[in-house]
Design a protein around this motif. Structure first.
Motif, mmCIF file in Angstrom:
data_model
loop_
_atom_site.group_PDB
_atom_site.id
_atom_site.type_symbol
_atom_site.label_atom_id
_atom_site.label_comp_id
_atom_site.label_asym_id
_atom_site.label_seq_id
_atom_site.Cartn_x
_atom_site.Cartn_y
_atom_site.Cartn_z
ATOM 1 N N LEU A 289 36.260 40.563 -8.741
ATOM 2 C CA LEU A 289 36.289 39.414 -9.646
ATOM 3 C C LEU A 289 37.709 39.021 -10.065
ATOM 4 C CD1 LEU A 289 34.056 37.591 -10.798
ATOM 5 C CD2 LEU A 289 34.165 38.937 -12.907
ATOM 6 N N PRO A 290 38.561 39.950 -10.545
ATOM 7 C CA PRO A 290 39.924 39.546 -10.920
ATOM 8 C C PRO A 290 40.728 38.986 -9.752
ATOM 9 C CG PRO A 290 39.385 41.701 -11.822
ATOM 10 C CD PRO A 290 38.306 41.368 -10.855
ATOM 11 N N ASP A 291 40.554 39.566 -8.558
ATOM 12 C CA ASP A 291 41.284 39.063 -7.394
ATOM 13 C C ASP A 291 40.849 37.649 -7.033
ATOM 14 O OD1 ASP A 291 42.769 41.360 -7.095
ATOM 15 O OD2 ASP A 291 41.335 42.298 -5.736
ATOM 16 N N LEU A 292 39.554 37.395 -7.119
ATOM 17 C CA LEU A 292 39.060 36.058 -6.792
ATOM 18 C C LEU A 292 39.502 35.041 -7.830
ATOM 19 C CD1 LEU A 292 35.474 37.059 -5.626
ATOM 20 C CD2 LEU A 292 37.316 36.170 -4.194
ATOM 21 N N LEU A 293 39.516 35.421 -9.096
ATOM 22 C CA LEU A 293 39.998 34.502 -10.133
ATOM 23 C C LEU A 293 41.478 34.179 -9.941
ATOM 24 C CD1 LEU A 293 38.213 36.036 -13.252
ATOM 25 C CD2 LEU A 293 37.714 33.828 -12.172
ATOM 26 N N ARG A 294 42.222 35.133 -9.398
ATOM 27 C CA ARG A 294 43.642 34.906 -9.147
ATOM 28 C C ARG A 294 43.861 33.805 -8.106
ATOM 29 N NH1 ARG A 294 45.002 39.780 -7.463
ATOM 30 N NH2 ARG A 294 45.119 40.578 -9.586
ATOM 31 N N LEU A 295 42.886 33.592 -7.240
ATOM 32 C CA LEU A 295 43.019 32.551 -6.218
ATOM 33 C C LEU A 295 42.920 31.145 -6.807
ATOM 34 C CD1 LEU A 295 40.857 34.093 -3.338
ATOM 35 C CD2 LEU A 295 43.332 34.283 -3.722
ATOM 36 N N GLU A 300 36.570 28.990 -3.196
ATOM 37 C CA GLU A 300 35.164 28.940 -3.588
ATOM 38 C C GLU A 300 34.414 30.061 -2.900
ATOM 39 O OE1 GLU A 300 31.149 26.125 -3.150
ATOM 40 O OE2 GLU A 300 33.077 25.477 -2.305
ATOM 41 N N VAL A 301 33.704 30.875 -3.679
ATOM 42 C CA VAL A 301 32.895 31.958 -3.125
ATOM 43 C C VAL A 301 31.603 31.373 -2.574
ATOM 44 C CG1 VAL A 301 31.660 34.099 -3.622
ATOM 45 C CG2 VAL A 301 33.865 33.635 -4.724
ATOM 46 N N LEU A 307 27.629 37.627 -6.092
ATOM 47 C CA LEU A 307 29.041 37.482 -6.446
ATOM 48 C C LEU A 307 29.358 36.029 -6.792
ATOM 49 C CD1 LEU A 307 31.826 38.708 -6.756
ATOM 50 C CD2 LEU A 307 32.201 38.382 -4.299
ATOM 51 N N ARG A 308 28.775 35.090 -6.082
ATOM 52 C CA ARG A 308 28.967 33.678 -6.406
ATOM 53 C C ARG A 308 28.451 33.396 -7.823
ATOM 54 N NH1 ARG A 308 29.669 28.619 -3.889
ATOM 55 N NH2 ARG A 308 28.547 26.931 -4.944
ATOM 56 N N ALA A 309 27.296 33.998 -8.173
ATOM 57 C CA ALA A 309 26.751 33.801 -9.514
ATOM 58 C C ALA A 309 27.671 34.393 -10.573
ATOM 59 C CB ALA A 309 25.354 34.424 -9.591
ATOM 60 N N ARG A 310 28.258 35.571 -10.290
ATOM 61 C CA ARG A 310 29.202 36.182 -11.236
ATOM 62 C C ARG A 310 30.410 35.275 -11.448
ATOM 63 N NH1 ARG A 310 29.465 41.889 -11.643
ATOM 64 N NH2 ARG A 310 31.404 41.523 -12.791
ATOM 65 N N MET A 311 30.909 34.697 -10.376
ATOM 66 C CA MET A 311 32.056 33.800 -10.468
ATOM 67 C C MET A 311 31.697 32.558 -11.275
ATOM 68 S SD MET A 311 34.929 34.815 -9.151
ATOM 69 C CE MET A 311 35.782 33.284 -8.797
ATOM 70 N N ALA A 312 30.496 32.020 -11.048
ATOM 71 C CA ALA A 312 30.069 30.827 -11.777
ATOM 72 C C ALA A 312 29.980 31.124 -13.276
ATOM 73 C CB ALA A 312 28.725 30.349 -11.239
ATOM 74 N N THR A 313 29.416 32.273 -13.623
ATOM 75 C CA THR A 313 29.304 32.651 -15.035
ATOM 76 C C THR A 313 30.681 32.821 -15.670
ATOM 77 O OG1 THR A 313 27.191 33.762 -14.606
ATOM 78 C CG2 THR A 313 28.378 34.383 -16.612
ATOM 79 N N GLU A 314 31.577 33.492 -14.957
ATOM 80 C CA GLU A 314 32.913 33.763 -15.502
ATOM 81 C C GLU A 314 33.719 32.474 -15.678
ATOM 82 O OE1 GLU A 314 35.656 36.535 -17.024
ATOM 83 O OE2 GLU A 314 33.585 36.824 -16.339
#
Length: 323
Positions: A289-295, A300-301, A307-314
């Motif tokens: 999650l932190p690495d993807l947010l850094r992008l 887009e996941v 994992l896509r749902a986690r990213m959407a929530t965050e």
């Protein structure tokens, strides 16, 4: 201790044309008053040392005088491989020994080579720790290093990432590795060679049991193989990501090297809008999650769905925070 200091002073005088009392005090970590007393002792012992007064003055030896003091002790010879890494030498408790060895080597060189060596030291400096992080405390490092050198087995409690977190290990120490400012012990435990992060060692005990060192062991070769297998074990899963051209180009600066290489190697050709897809190596959703947010917004996941749902929530929570 004083005899060693007097020898160091003499070696410094042999490697430099002139040295001030203040420079000697800083180099030897003593007071200027102590330097004055040491100079009197050298002079009383028949060493032709002279003090020139004034702003450009300092201590110097009589022209042509050379003392044969540059034979290395065993400890100094063994420490020479750390001469370019003063912080590592200090960590291992060898800072003073490395300094003494360097002085003896410099004093043994002819003047022209001594000048060239001095210019290298002035122009190149090696700094092992990585950016944006501090080296971890390693209270047992010098004890571990001594066991490695003297080939004595170790028993210690060790804090692992995996469960159970606290384990007891008995190992035959084979070598030490400094990686990005952190020290690692390579040792033979339970019929296999393992790697331990020294900052996680607890309640260390040195045993009397001798170490049987594998005759064909290459520490450098082992470490290279270990890093490769570590990345494979760490990145046991992947996520499908869509990236724009700018984010794709910045992957090497946004991700660790292993993840960036794997991601770029898996990339599809860009479509008409410059978008391309990659397989993003991950260890777990929590760590990804932190690495993807850094992008940022350039990524887009696509999968896996959890994992896509986690990213959407965050990202939705972040948007609410900045609303």
């Amino acid at each position: 201790m004083r005899a060693s200091r007097l020898m160091s002073i003499l070696l410094l005088l042999q490697t430099r044309d002139r040295v001030t009392a203040q420079e000697l005090a800083e180099q030897l970590e003593v007071s200027v008053r102590t330097v004055y007393r040491d100079m009197e002792s050298l002079s009383a012992a028949g060493i032709p040392v002279y003090g020139d007064p004034g702003h450009d003055g300092g201590y110097r030896l009589l022209d042509g005088f050379r003392a044969k003091l540059n034979l290395l002790t065993t400890d100094e010879a063994e420490s020479l491989f750390l001469a370019g890494l003063p912080s590592a030498a200090s960590d291992l408790g060898l800072g003073a020994i490395v300094t003494a060895a360097n002085l003896k080597v410099m004093s043994a060189l002819p003047p022209e080579l001594r000048d060239r060596a001095g210019r290298v030291a002035e122009r190149f400096h090696l700094d092992a720790p990585g950016w944006y992080s501090e080296s971890e405390p390693t209270p047992y490092l010098t004890t571990v290093a001594d066991a490695v050198w003297n080939e004595r087995a170790l028993r210690f409690n060790y804090i692992r990432w995996a469960t159970p977190h606290l384990v007891t290990r008995t190992t035959e120490p084979l070598g030490l590795v400094l990686k990005s400012g952190n020290w690692y012990l390579v040792g033979h435990s339970d019929t296999r060679i393992r790697t331990y992060r020294i900052s996680r060692i607890m309640e260390l005990q040195v045993l009397d049991d001798p170490v049987t060192r594998p005759p064909d062991l290459s520490l450098a070769a082992y470490w290279s193989t270990y890093l490769e297998s570590f990345d494979q074990r760490r990145h046991h899963d992947s996520a499908r990501i869509r990236l724009n051209a700018e984010t794709f180009d910045r992957l090497p600066e946004l991700l660790d090297p292993a993840a960036a290489r794997a991601a770029r190697a898996s990339a599809t050709a860009p479509d008409a809008t410059g978008l391309r897809e990659i397989d993003f190596p991950i260890e777990s959703f929590d760590r990804a999650l932190p690495d993807l947010l850094r992008l940022g917004a350039g990524a887009e996941v696509l999968a896996p769905a959890p994992l896509r749902a986690r990213m959407a929530t965050e990202t939705a929570a972040m948007a609410r925070a900045y609303r």
